[in-house]
Write a protein that holds these residues in place. Structure first.
Motif: not given
Ligand code: GUN
Ligand code: ZN
Length: 431
Positions: A314-323
């Motif tokens: 899969y094409r996967i990214g990483l993120a904070t999802d602030t807040g």
């Protein structure tokens, strides 16, 4: 006249995806390396001595033993939630109603939106994040504030007006028609304006009527080179609610799919509790799945299956999802991804974590021809990491026998103190 500079330090770059190929074939590390920059673009990466010899007289910034890498790419965030980060004690729907929606209401005021946009970029840049993909609020003013601030700072950034026409306070509801019209006008004003990109942004199925999802699908069909970002299968009670709101849908993904909201540019935040059918459809569409690990533990959402999904390509990214996420730092976010991997039975290698936070996220956002790595032809968004930024980190790093042992303490325990330098299109920032 062209402007050339050479930044020296340790350099870390990727020649391939370390989830797919052996580490030695995926990573390039120079203990004394350099990055040659010309007019905001990287033109060469290699041993420092070779670059110095080949480019005599060029302006040099020597970062000593600091680790030079691409800036971090945060693939899913909500800049309007900056001021309510770390709000206690709720699960998703309750958290949205108690903290998020009242705060987002304030973004009708352009001055407030501008103040928070500036604060948000101060925080993300001081944490080494050079590109974000953000939700705004339903107010076009919030989108204007975000893009104006990003443009002022010369950042590559992606965002969109968050569309909601039900299950939200009246002050935060648009309509299917106004969401389409406002999104289109904003898209036409900001998409591909310099380094900026517009993302079509229905918040999630519970806050959009089928008519609004249909309108978003129609807009995306008109502008297929825009990304489309939303949320998918974050919490189990959310999934039950979706099945009640869309009784004919086969599953959560189907609520997007039947309205034209799946395809290569789709970005699905969270994607934790997926059925086999959803997984197969997401794979087939080559959609982006965005892992938000600090948020998933903070709001109690569940364990993203990084190992299984990576194995299946899969094409996967990483993120904070602030807040909903509890940190602005992609270092802290990598640490949380590591911890969730451990709880799921697989230890992500530091190279895999770092790839996710840079090249992987850039690939998920389909910006990897511009950013996310140190390579000739990419934009010179670069950070320098101090691998001994606190006494606790320094004493562990002092025992390191290779790059990964030296870097992992900073991944696990580092914060904005580890960011020793940030360059945007080759220009150094005051941080
Ligand atoms: N689902 C819908 N909106 C949101 C949001 O703002 N944050 C998170 N974590 N999940 C969401
Ligand atoms: Zn989100």
């Amino acid at each position: 006249m062209t402007r050339k500079t050479l930044i020296l330090g340790q350099t870390l770059s990727f020649t391939a995806d370390p989830f797919q190929v052996a580490l030695e074939d995926a990573v390039r590390h120079e203990t004394r390396g350099g990055i040659l920059i010309e007019d905001g673009m990287i033109v060469a990466v290699g041993p420092a001595d070779d670059l110095r010899a080949a480019h005599k007289g060029v302006e040099i910034t020597d970062m000593g033993g600091a680790l030079l890498t691409a800036g971090f790419v945060d693939a899913h965030a909500h800049y309007p939630q900056t001021a309510i980060i770390a709000s206690w004690g709720k699960r998703l729907i309750d958290w949205l109603n108690t903290y998020t929606f009242p705060e987002e209401t304030r973004f009708a005021d352009p001055a407030y939106a501008a103040e928070i946009a500036a604060r948000y970029f101060d925080l993300t840049l001081s944490n080494g994040t050079t590109t974000v993909c953000s939700f705004c609020t339903i107010h076009p003013e919030s989108v204007e504030a975000f893009f104006s601030e990003a443009q002022k700072r010369g950042l590559r950034a992606v965002a969109g007006k968050t569309c909601m026409d039900r299950n939200a306070p009246e002050a935060l509801r648009d309509t299917a028609r106004s969401a389409y019209d406002d999104s289109k006008a904003l898209l036409q004003r900001w998409h591909r304006s310099g380094r900026l990109g517009y993302a079509i942004t229905p918040r999630f199925s519970p806050t959009s009527t089928p008519a609004q999802l249909e309108a978003m699908g129609a807009l995306w069909a008109e502008f297929p080179d825009c990304p489309m970002q939303t949320h998918l299968s974050e919490q189990t009670d959310e999934i039950v609610w979706v099945s009640e709101l869309f009784p004919d849908a086969r599953d959560y993904l189907d609520t997007y799919e039947t309205h034209g909201l799946i395809g290569p540019g789709a970005l699905f935040g969270h994607a934790i509790h997926l059925t086999d059918r959803e997984k197969a459809r997401l794979k087939d569409a080559d959609a982006g799945l965005i892992h938000c690990p600090t948020s998933n533990s903070f709001i109690g959402s569940g364990l993203f299956d990084m190992h299984g999904l990576q194995q299946d390509g899969y094409r996967i990214g990483l993120a904070t999802d602030t807040g909903g996420g509890s940190s602005f730092s992609m270092l802290r976010t990598m640490a949380a991804a590591y911890e969730i991997g451990q709880l799921n039975g697989s230890a992500l290698h530091p190279a895999q974590l770092y790839w996710l936070a840079t090249a992987g996220s850039a690939r998920a956002l389909r910006l990897d021809t511009w950013i996310g790595n140190l390579a000739p032809g990419l934009e010179a968004d670069i950070i320098a990491l101090d691998l001994a930024s606190t006494p606790a980190i320094a004493q562990r790093a002092a025992r390191a026998e290779d790059l990964w042992e030296a870097l992992f303490p900073t991944i696990m325990m580092g914060d904005d103190r580890a960011i020793a330098g940030v360059w945007i299109s080759g220009d150094p920032l005051e941080i």
